[in-house]
Design an enzyme around this catalytic site. Structure first.
Site, PDB file in Angstrom:
ATOM      1  N   SER A  58       0.764  -1.206  -0.146  1.00  0.00           N
ATOM      2  CA  SER A  58      -0.061  -0.018  -0.092  1.00  0.00           C
ATOM      3  C   SER A  58       0.887   1.226   0.030  1.00  0.00           C
ATOM      4  CB  SER A  58      -0.771   0.025   1.366  1.00  0.00           C
ATOM      5  OG  SER A  58      -1.564   1.144   1.431  1.00  0.00           O
TER       6      SER A  58
ATOM      7  N   TYR B 285      -1.341  -0.342  10.655  1.00  0.00           N
ATOM      8  CA  TYR B 285      -1.766  -0.939   9.219  1.00  0.00           C
ATOM      9  C   TYR B 285      -0.318  -0.654   8.111  1.00  0.00           C
ATOM     10  CZ  TYR B 285      -3.609  -0.927   4.326  1.00  0.00           C
ATOM     11  OH  TYR B 285      -3.859  -1.266   3.051  1.00  0.00           O
TER      12      TYR B 285
END
Length: 285
Positions: free
Chosen positions: A143, A157
């Site tokens: 990501s 995350y």
């Protein structure tokens, strides 16, 4: 001739919906047989059925990336159906948010157990097999949150995705000698339903995003960018080319970049990307 996908056997873990489903469809369009695995067997079957209606070969498998036996059974099931895997993708992941002081240790552990160690469990099975066969292609999903600092509202995350990126780059370096390719998909803002139902550990916190200079991509654009990048032999494959300029800025002055992000946030800019109506409409296609 498309040598990356045509006639190849592929497995995607985490393809029951959203980006994973679109990638499965794109690989099928390019000529691959695709085994679709997901924690939700019904969702996996829905994806597999869309591939079969396209005229492609596909099977659905249940996979719990927290369970080594389940991961092994998934890979064995895919290879029993189609033969040795040419392409393996780790796309399963979870997302939650909150201020760092509100995120419990258990949430950190779960985030890494799914987002990083879920991939490790699969790679520990598939890497030795690909080495023995002398070829293959492994794809991991990271990501933008793991590439540069902006995700202060989901530090756990971002940390898990940074680990995925590092693992992918170093795995690519090691596996080159065996003729095995590794690609790391790095999505920036993409229109998905992944934020629906996500757990929030803080009340009234602001979800910080990668930058207001960006625009949200569709899932299909993401699948196309990844597939094209794989055909080109690329290792790090971002959904947005703007990433490279941002990484140059970070490399020149890491401290200054973080301070700039802080100042933007104080000025009322949390980095929310732009979005067009076409992209909004694409979620229901």
């Amino acid at each position: 001739m498309n040598k990356t996908f045509r006639g190849k056997h592929a497995l995607i873990i985490g393809a029951g919906q959203n980006i994973g489903r679109r990638i499965a469809q794109e690989w099928a369009r390019r000529g691959a047989r695709v085994a679709v695995a997901d924690i939700g067997k019904d969702a996996a079957e829905e994806t597999a059925e869309t591939l079969r209606t396209m005229g492609a070969e596909s099977i659905a498998l249940h996979c719990d990336v927290l369970d080594e036996d389940s991961v092994l059974a998934t890979i064995d099931g895919a290879e029993s159906a189609f033969g040795p895997l040419d392409i393996h993708m780790n796309n399963a992941g979870i997302l939650s948010g909150g201020n760092p002081e509100d995120i419990p240790l258990g949430a950190w552990q779960q985030m890494f157990d799914v987002n990083l160690f879920g991939m490790v469990r699969a790679n520990n099975v598939i890497v030795p097999r690909m080495i023995e066969r002398g070829g293959g292609h492994i794809v991991n999903t990271a990501s933008f949150a793991g590439l540069y600092p902006f995700a202060a509202s989901r530090v756990h995350y971002a940390a898990s995705k940074a680990a995925v990126l590092s693992m992918s780059e170093n795995l690519a370096l090691y596996l080159m000698q065996f003729g095995i390719k590794v690609s790391c998909l790095c999505p920036g803002p993409v229109m998905t339903s992944s934020t629906q139902g996500m757990k929030h550990f803080s009340e009234d916190y602001v979800m910080r995003a990668p930058g207001s200079h960006l625009f949200v991509k569709t899932q299909q654009e993401t699948a196309t960018v990844l597939s094209d990048g794989m055909e080109q032999g690329r290792i790090v494959i971002p959904t947005h080319d703007e990433l490279w300029a941002t990484l140059e800025e970070v490399a020149k002055d890491p401290d200054g970049f973080i301070k700039k992000k802080h100042e933007e946030f104080l000025a009322g800019d949390p980095g929310k990307p732009g979005i067009t109506q076409d992209v909004i409409d694409s979620i229901n296609e």
